[in-house]
Design an enzyme around this catalytic site. Structure first.
Site, short mmCIF file in Angstrom:
data_model
loop_
_atom_site.label_atom_id
_atom_site.label_comp_id
_atom_site.label_asym_id
_atom_site.label_seq_id
_atom_site.Cartn_x
_atom_site.Cartn_y
_atom_site.Cartn_z
CD GLU A 108 -1.15 -0.03 3.74
OE1 GLU A 108 -2.31 -0.40 3.55
OE2 GLU A 108 -0.69 0.24 4.87
CG HIS A 120 -2.53 0.22 7.71
ND1 HIS A 120 -2.27 -0.72 6.74
CD2 HIS A 120 -3.45 -0.34 8.53
CE1 HIS A 120 -3.00 -1.79 6.96
NE2 HIS A 120 -3.71 -1.59 8.05
#
Length: 295
Positions: free
Chosen positions: A212, A250
């Site tokens: 990511e 995150h």
């Protein structure tokens, strides 16, 4: 075979008697995990009845190892106490600590990662779903029913939910091990660690890498693949539509300018010969295509 976690792994659960620890211990037991005890100093000497299995509670990790030979700990301890929990496990030489807890301060994560590494304890996480070797063992919170059987794929992922989705998409092929390494800025086990382990595992035929935005872990993984990985690798990178300068989900998923973008990661991986899907479903199709080509 599998990496890090097998049918012989003997698992302690630090924080087992809390609500999350209880819920997921029950799920791990249902998946066949050999849970040999929980750890809670305030409830040492008691037992927890999980209907078809009674699990003892110890006052320390050392007691759990001495009594039942534990070699894995799963940490559900709240953030203020997670550092001490991991260090306690490392002090007694447990080989693998799976840290599920999210919200751990970065300086605590840095401290316990270094402490554990110096003592030979591998840390997975923090803020991760753990890992599963289907048909053998499940350490963490990955739903066992989405991976119905062992198979030929090794998976390493920053994202918990994308781990689940790719496991579901590829359930008919199955997995040797799926490892959720977590998406915090500092994690104990990296993409490169898992790539190395899957490369060495004779039963893993193809590796799926899920990354990511944020940081350069995927770019470093691409360089490692070029130099050291001979097995086919298929990847998916989350975050192509993420706005610049925003933290997305995150703590480690933040993009600044051109650094850490999904496009930059995709280009690096493709340059290393990795097929990169634009969606999880397309990624699953690429896996099927590569496996068919390899056969």
């Amino acid at each position: 075979m599998a990496i890090y976690l097998t049918k012989d792994s003997r698992v302690l659960v630090q924080g087992m008697t809390g609500s999350e620890g209880m819920r997921h211990t029950r799920r791990m037991l249902a998946a066949g995990t050999r849970i040999v005890g929980g750890v809670n100093p305030r409830k040492a000497g008691t037992d927890v009845d999980f209907t078809d299995r009674v699990v003892p509670v110890f006052g320390s990790v050392r007691e759990g190892i001495d009594a039942n030979g534990a070699d894995v700990t799963v940490v559900f301890v709240p953030p203020p106490f997670a550092k001490a929990a991991v260090m306690e496990a490392a002090d007694v030489g447990i080989p693998l600590a799976v840290v599920i807890t999210e919200g751990i301060p970065v300086h605590d994560a840095v401290a316990f990662q270094a402490y554990a590494a110096a003592r030979g304890t591998r840390v997975i996480g923090p803020n991760c779903p753990g890992l599963i070797s289907p048909g053998q063992s499940n350490a963490g919170i990955i739903p066992a029913d989405i991976a119905t059987r062992p198979g030929r794929i090794g998976l390493v992922s920053k994202s918990g939910t994308l781990t689940y989705q790719l496991m579901h998409e590829l359930r008919d092929i199955g997995f040797t091990t799926a490892v959720g390494i977590g998406g915090d800025p500092v994690v104990g086990t990296t993409h490169i660690d898992c790539l190395t382990a899957f490369e060495a595992d004779p039963d893993t035929e193809l590796i799926v890498l899920i990354g990511e935005i944020g940081g350069d872990a995927e770019e470093r993984a691409a360089a490692h693949i070029t130099a050291h990985v001979t097995k086919p690798v298929v990847a998916y990178i989350a975050g192509f539509t993420a706005p610049e300068g925003k933290t997305m989900g995150h703590a480690g998923a933040i993009v600044s300018g051109s650094s850490g973008t999904a496009e930059a990661k995709k280009k690096a991986l493709e340059a290393a010969g990795v097929a990169v899907g634009s969606t999880p479903t397309e990624t699953a199709r690429l896996v099927l295509k590569r496996l068919t080509a390899e056969r």
